[in-house]
Design a protein around this motif. Structure first.
Motif, PDB file in Angstrom:
ATOM      1  N   LEU A  19       0.831  -1.215   0.000  1.00 17.69           N
ATOM      2  CA  LEU A  19       0.000   0.000   0.000  1.00 17.69           C
ATOM      3  C   LEU A  19       0.860   1.257   0.000  1.00 17.69           C
ATOM      4  CD1 LEU A  19      -2.821  -1.058   2.491  1.00 17.69           C
ATOM      5  CD2 LEU A  19      -3.060  -0.677   0.037  1.00 17.69           C
ATOM      6  N   LEU A  20       1.976   1.231   0.748  1.00 14.42           N
ATOM      7  CA  LEU A  20       2.862   2.396   0.782  1.00 14.42           C
ATOM      8  C   LEU A  20       3.479   2.678  -0.585  1.00 14.42           C
ATOM      9  CD1 LEU A  20       4.768   1.957   4.175  1.00 14.42           C
ATOM     10  CD2 LEU A  20       3.153   3.769   3.582  1.00 14.42           C
ATOM     11  N   PHE A  21       3.857   1.612  -1.291  1.00 12.03           N
ATOM     12  CA  PHE A  21       4.503   1.768  -2.592  1.00 12.03           C
ATOM     13  C   PHE A  21       3.503   1.841  -3.746  1.00 12.03           C
ATOM     14  CE2 PHE A  21       8.241  -0.308  -0.447  1.00 12.03           C
ATOM     15  CZ  PHE A  21       9.085   0.790  -0.547  1.00 12.03           C
ATOM     16  N   LEU A  22       2.218   1.641  -3.441  1.00 16.92           N
ATOM     17  CA  LEU A  22       1.209   1.527  -4.493  1.00 16.92           C
ATOM     18  C   LEU A  22       1.142   2.737  -5.432  1.00 16.92           C
ATOM     19  CD1 LEU A  22      -0.726  -0.712  -5.314  1.00 16.92           C
ATOM     20  CD2 LEU A  22      -2.529   0.433  -4.010  1.00 16.92           C
ATOM     21  N   PRO A  23       1.167   3.987  -4.928  1.00 17.74           N
ATOM     22  CA  PRO A  23       1.128   5.115  -5.870  1.00 17.74           C
ATOM     23  C   PRO A  23       2.281   5.083  -6.880  1.00 17.74           C
ATOM     24  CG  PRO A  23       0.689   5.870  -3.642  1.00 17.74           C
ATOM     25  CD  PRO A  23       1.145   4.448  -3.522  1.00 17.74           C
ATOM     26  N   GLY A  24       3.483   4.765  -6.405  1.00 18.13           N
ATOM     27  CA  GLY A  24       4.631   4.687  -7.315  1.00 18.13           C
ATOM     28  C   GLY A  24       4.540   3.537  -8.286  1.00 18.13           C
ATOM     29  N   ILE A  25       3.784   2.504  -7.920  1.00 18.83           N
ATOM     30  CA  ILE A  25       3.599   1.353  -8.804  1.00 18.83           C
ATOM     31  C   ILE A  25       2.518   1.621  -9.838  1.00 18.83           C
ATOM     32  CG2 ILE A  25       2.810  -1.051  -8.867  1.00 18.83           C
ATOM     33  CD1 ILE A  25       4.166  -1.410  -6.108  1.00 18.83           C
ATOM     34  N   LEU A  26       1.410   2.233  -9.419  1.00 15.34           N
ATOM     35  CA  LEU A  26       0.249   2.366 -10.303  1.00 15.34           C
ATOM     36  C   LEU A  26       0.286   3.604 -11.190  1.00 15.34           C
ATOM     37  CD1 LEU A  26      -2.717   1.283  -7.981  1.00 15.34           C
ATOM     38  CD2 LEU A  26      -1.433  -0.094  -9.612  1.00 15.34           C
ATOM     39  N   ILE A  27       0.656   4.756 -10.640  1.00 14.23           N
ATOM     40  CA  ILE A  27       0.524   6.014 -11.387  1.00 14.23           C
ATOM     41  C   ILE A  27       1.330   6.024 -12.687  1.00 14.23           C
ATOM     42  CG2 ILE A  27       0.994   8.503 -11.308  1.00 14.23           C
ATOM     43  CD1 ILE A  27       0.166   8.409  -8.331  1.00 14.23           C
ATOM     44  N   PRO A  28       2.599   5.569 -12.714  1.00 14.79           N
ATOM     45  CA  PRO A  28       3.345   5.607 -13.985  1.00 14.79           C
ATOM     46  C   PRO A  28       2.692   4.810 -15.112  1.00 14.79           C
ATOM     47  CG  PRO A  28       4.834   5.249 -12.145  1.00 14.79           C
ATOM     48  CD  PRO A  28       3.449   5.097 -11.607  1.00 14.79           C
ATOM     49  N   ALA A  29       1.872   3.818 -14.777  1.00 14.45           N
ATOM     50  CA  ALA A  29       1.237   2.984 -15.806  1.00 14.45           C
ATOM     51  C   ALA A  29       0.301   3.793 -16.703  1.00 14.45           C
ATOM     52  CB  ALA A  29       0.467   1.845 -15.145  1.00 14.45           C
ATOM     53  N   PHE A  30      -0.141   4.969 -16.215  1.00 16.51           N
ATOM     54  CA  PHE A  30      -1.031   5.807 -17.018  1.00 16.51           C
ATOM     55  C   PHE A  30      -0.275   6.619 -18.067  1.00 16.51           C
ATOM     56  CE2 PHE A  30      -3.414   5.209 -13.040  1.00 16.51           C
ATOM     57  CZ  PHE A  30      -4.633   4.791 -13.540  1.00 16.51           C
ATOM     58  N   PHE A  31       1.055   6.570 -18.033  1.00 20.32           N
ATOM     59  CA  PHE A  31       1.854   7.420 -18.921  1.00 20.32           C
ATOM     60  C   PHE A  31       2.608   6.625 -19.984  1.00 20.32           C
ATOM     61  CE2 PHE A  31       1.166   9.775 -15.035  1.00 20.32           C
ATOM     62  CZ  PHE A  31       0.806  11.027 -15.499  1.00 20.32           C
ATOM     63  N   GLY A  32       2.157   5.417 -20.271  1.00 20.23           N
ATOM     64  CA  GLY A  32       2.737   4.650 -21.363  1.00 20.23           C
ATOM     65  C   GLY A  32       3.755   3.625 -20.900  1.00 20.23           C
ATOM     66  N   PRO A  33       4.122   2.694 -21.818  1.00 20.92           N
ATOM     67  CA  PRO A  33       5.011   1.582 -21.462  1.00 20.92           C
ATOM     68  C   PRO A  33       6.373   1.995 -20.920  1.00 20.92           C
ATOM     69  CG  PRO A  33       3.915   1.161 -23.567  1.00 20.92           C
ATOM     70  CD  PRO A  33       3.615   2.579 -23.193  1.00 20.92           C
ATOM     71  N   ARG A  34       6.951   3.057 -21.482  1.00 24.66           N
ATOM     72  CA  ARG A  34       8.292   3.443 -21.030  1.00 24.66           C
ATOM     73  C   ARG A  34       8.269   4.031 -19.620  1.00 24.66           C
ATOM     74  NH1 ARG A  34      11.910   2.903 -25.067  1.00 24.66           N
ATOM     75  NH2 ARG A  34      11.141   2.872 -27.201  1.00 24.66           N
ATOM     76  N   ALA A  35       7.181   4.709 -19.271  1.00 20.11           N
ATOM     77  CA  ALA A  35       7.071   5.308 -17.936  1.00 20.11           C
ATOM     78  C   ALA A  35       6.988   4.254 -16.847  1.00 20.11           C
ATOM     79  CB  ALA A  35       5.860   6.233 -17.874  1.00 20.11           C
ATOM     80  N   VAL A  36       6.629   3.038 -17.234  1.00 21.91           N
ATOM     81  CA  VAL A  36       6.491   1.982 -16.247  1.00 21.91           C
ATOM     82  C   VAL A  36       7.848   1.584 -15.667  1.00 21.91           C
ATOM     83  CG1 VAL A  36       5.535  -0.339 -15.851  1.00 21.91           C
ATOM     84  CG2 VAL A  36       4.383   1.209 -17.387  1.00 21.91           C
ATOM     85  N   ALA A  37       8.934   2.117 -16.223  1.00 17.95           N
ATOM     86  CA  ALA A  37      10.257   1.915 -15.605  1.00 17.95           C
ATOM     87  C   ALA A  37      10.234   2.393 -14.158  1.00 17.95           C
ATOM     88  CB  ALA A  37      11.326   2.664 -16.395  1.00 17.95           C
ATOM     89  N   VAL A  38       9.484   3.472 -13.886  1.00 19.51           N
ATOM     90  CA  VAL A  38       9.353   3.979 -12.523  1.00 19.51           C
ATOM     91  C   VAL A  38       8.617   2.956 -11.664  1.00 19.51           C
ATOM     92  CG1 VAL A  38       8.432   5.833 -11.085  1.00 19.51           C
ATOM     93  CG2 VAL A  38       9.351   6.346 -13.356  1.00 19.51           C
ATOM     94  N   THR A  39       7.579   2.356 -12.235  1.00 17.54           N
ATOM     95  CA  THR A  39       6.842   1.308 -11.537  1.00 17.54           C
ATOM     96  C   THR A  39       7.776   0.205 -11.070  1.00 17.54           C
ATOM     97  OG1 THR A  39       4.705   1.672 -12.605  1.00 17.54           O
ATOM     98  CG2 THR A  39       5.183  -0.565 -11.881  1.00 17.54           C
ATOM     99  N   TYR A  40       8.690  -0.201 -11.954  1.00 14.94           N
ATOM    100  CA  TYR A  40       9.559  -1.323 -11.608  1.00 14.94           C
ATOM    101  C   TYR A  40      10.629  -0.939 -10.597  1.00 14.94           C
ATOM    102  CZ  TYR A  40       7.266  -4.708 -14.410  1.00 14.94           C
ATOM    103  OH  TYR A  40       6.318  -5.579 -14.871  1.00 14.94           O
ATOM    104  N   PHE A  41      10.964   0.322 -10.514  1.00 14.13           N
ATOM    105  CA  PHE A  41      11.827   0.784  -9.429  1.00 14.13           C
ATOM    106  C   PHE A  41      11.145   0.526  -8.085  1.00 14.13           C
ATOM    107  CE2 PHE A  41      12.736   4.081  -6.290  1.00 14.13           C
ATOM    108  CZ  PHE A  41      14.102   3.925  -6.133  1.00 14.13           C
ATOM    109  N   PHE A  42       9.858   0.882  -8.004  1.00  9.93           N
ATOM    110  CA  PHE A  42       9.113   0.680  -6.755  1.00  9.93           C
ATOM    111  C   PHE A  42       8.847  -0.802  -6.502  1.00  9.93           C
ATOM    112  CE2 PHE A  42       8.240   5.198  -7.352  1.00  9.93           C
ATOM    113  CZ  PHE A  42       8.340   5.666  -6.058  1.00  9.93           C
ATOM    114  N   MET A  43       8.617  -1.587  -7.569  1.00 10.53           N
ATOM    115  CA  MET A  43       8.405  -3.018  -7.390  1.00 10.53           C
ATOM    116  C   MET A  43       9.653  -3.692  -6.839  1.00 10.53           C
ATOM    117  SD  MET A  43       5.426  -4.292  -7.893  1.00 10.53           S
ATOM    118  CE  MET A  43       5.911  -6.014  -8.013  1.00 10.53           C
ATOM    119  N   LYS A  44      10.814  -3.313  -7.365  1.00  7.44           N
ATOM    120  CA  LYS A  44      12.067  -3.889  -6.868  1.00  7.44           C
ATOM    121  C   LYS A  44      12.325  -3.435  -5.432  1.00  7.44           C
ATOM    122  CE  LYS A  44      14.114  -4.149 -11.492  1.00  7.44           C
ATOM    123  NZ  LYS A  44      14.601  -5.529 -11.582  1.00  7.44           N
ATOM    124  N   ALA A  45      11.987  -2.165  -5.134  1.00  8.12           N
ATOM    125  CA  ALA A  45      12.147  -1.673  -3.766  1.00  8.12           C
ATOM    126  C   ALA A  45      11.241  -2.447  -2.814  1.00  8.12           C
ATOM    127  CB  ALA A  45      11.833  -0.175  -3.708  1.00  8.12           C
TER     128      ALA A  45
END
Length: 240
Positions: A19-45
Motif C-alpha cells: 500500500l505504501l509503494f502503491l502510488p509509485g507502482i500504479l501512477i506511472p502505468a497511465f503514462f505509457g510503457p516506457r514510464a512503467v520503468a518507474v513502476t519497476y523501481f518501486f516493485m524492486k524496492a
C-alpha cells in the motif's frame, strides 16, 4: 504459535508496504510503457523490503550474465508466489510478466498485476492472441518479458511440468534471445496453493542466454531452455 505469528507478520509486511509503494507502482502505468520503468523501481524496492523484513533471503547467482540494456525473453520454473520478488530483484531494468487473469481477484495485488503484467485469460483464445501480440510490442520497445513456460505453479512432485510453446514461438517471431532462470527453494517456504510461509533462503540462478536465429526450431529452443533449468534444479537438489 510462532508459525501463526510469523504468517500474520508476512501478510502484514506484504500488505502495508504494498500500500505504501502503491502510488509509485500504479501512477506511472497511465503514462505509457516506457514510464512503467518507474513502476519497476518501486516493485524492486518493495521486493527488497519484503525480503528483509520477512527473513526470506534471495540469493542471486549469475546475474553478471545479464548485460545491461539488453532485453530478453526470460523463462523460469514456477513453484510459489515467492518466485516473483526474487525474479524482480534478478532482472535488470523493467520487464513484463505474463499473468493469468485469476490474479486480478487478489486484494491489492490484483491492482499491481493489472499495472505491471500482461494479463491473459487462458480459456479465451482471443485473449491469448491479444496478449501474445502485446508481448511482441513490449519487446519492440526494448523491454524484457517474463513467461513461466509451465503455464502455472508446479503442484506435482516432478522437477518441472511440460513446457508450453508460447515463449519460444514469440522468440522465433521476434528473434529475441531467451534467458533461462531457475528458482530453488521457494516451494519449501511457501507451497503452491497454501497461505503458509517459512523464513529461509531462495536461490535464483541465471542460466546461459539462448540465441535465436531466423528459422530457429521452437522445439529445440524449448528443450534447451528446459534442459538448462532442469540441470540447475538437479544440482541444487544434490547440494541441499
Amino acid at each position: 504459535m510462532m508459525s501463526f505469528l510469523y504468517k500474520i507478520w508476512v501478510l502484514l509486511v506484504f500488505t502495508v508496504f504494498m500500500l505504501l509503494f502503491l502510488p509509485g507502482i500504479l501512477i506511472p502505468a497511465f503514462f505509457g510503457p516506457r514510464a512503467v520503468a518507474v513502476t519497476y523501481f518501486f516493485m524492486k524496492a518493495w521486493s527488497w523490503v519484503f525480503s528483509k523484513l520477512t527473513f526470506i533471503h534471495y540469493e542471486i547467482v549469475g546475474r553478471e550474465r545479464i548485460p545491461k540494456g539488453s532485453a530478453f525473453i526470460y523463462v523460469a520454473n514456477h513453484t510459489s508466489f515467492l518466485d516473483l520478488p526474487g525474479i524482480a530483484l534478478t532482472i535488470r531494468g523493467q520487464f513484463r510478466p505474463l499473468a493469468k487473469k485469476e490474479l486480478l481477484k487478489i486484494p491489492v495485488f490484483g491492482w499491481v498485476t493489472k499495472a505491471t503484467c500482461v494479463v491473459v485469460d487462458r480459456n479465451d483464445s482471443e485473449s491469448r492472441k491479444k496478449s501474445i501480440g502485446f508481448l511482441k510490442k513490449i519487446l519492440g520497445f526494448g523491454i524484457s518479458i517474463l513467461i513461466f513456460p509451465e503455464g502455472t505453479q508446479n503442484r506435482t512432485n516432478n522437477l518441472l511440468q511440460p513446457f508450453k510453446d508460447g515463449a519460444f514461438r514469440i522468440a522465433v517471431d521476434t528473434q529475441q534471445s531467451i534467458m533461462p532462470l531457475a528458482v530453488l527453494g521457494a516451494k519449501r517456504l511457501m507451497p503452491p496453493g497454501k497461505l503458509d510461509f517459512k523464513p529461509g533462503k531462495i536461490k535464483i540462478v541465471v542460466g546461459e542466454p539462448i540465441r535465436v536465429q531466423p528459422g530457429s526450431d521452437i522445439q529445440i529452443l524449448k528443450e534447451e531452455a528446459r534442459a538448462q533449468i532442469e540441470r540447475i534444479l538437479l544440482q541444487g537438489a544434490a547440494n541441499s
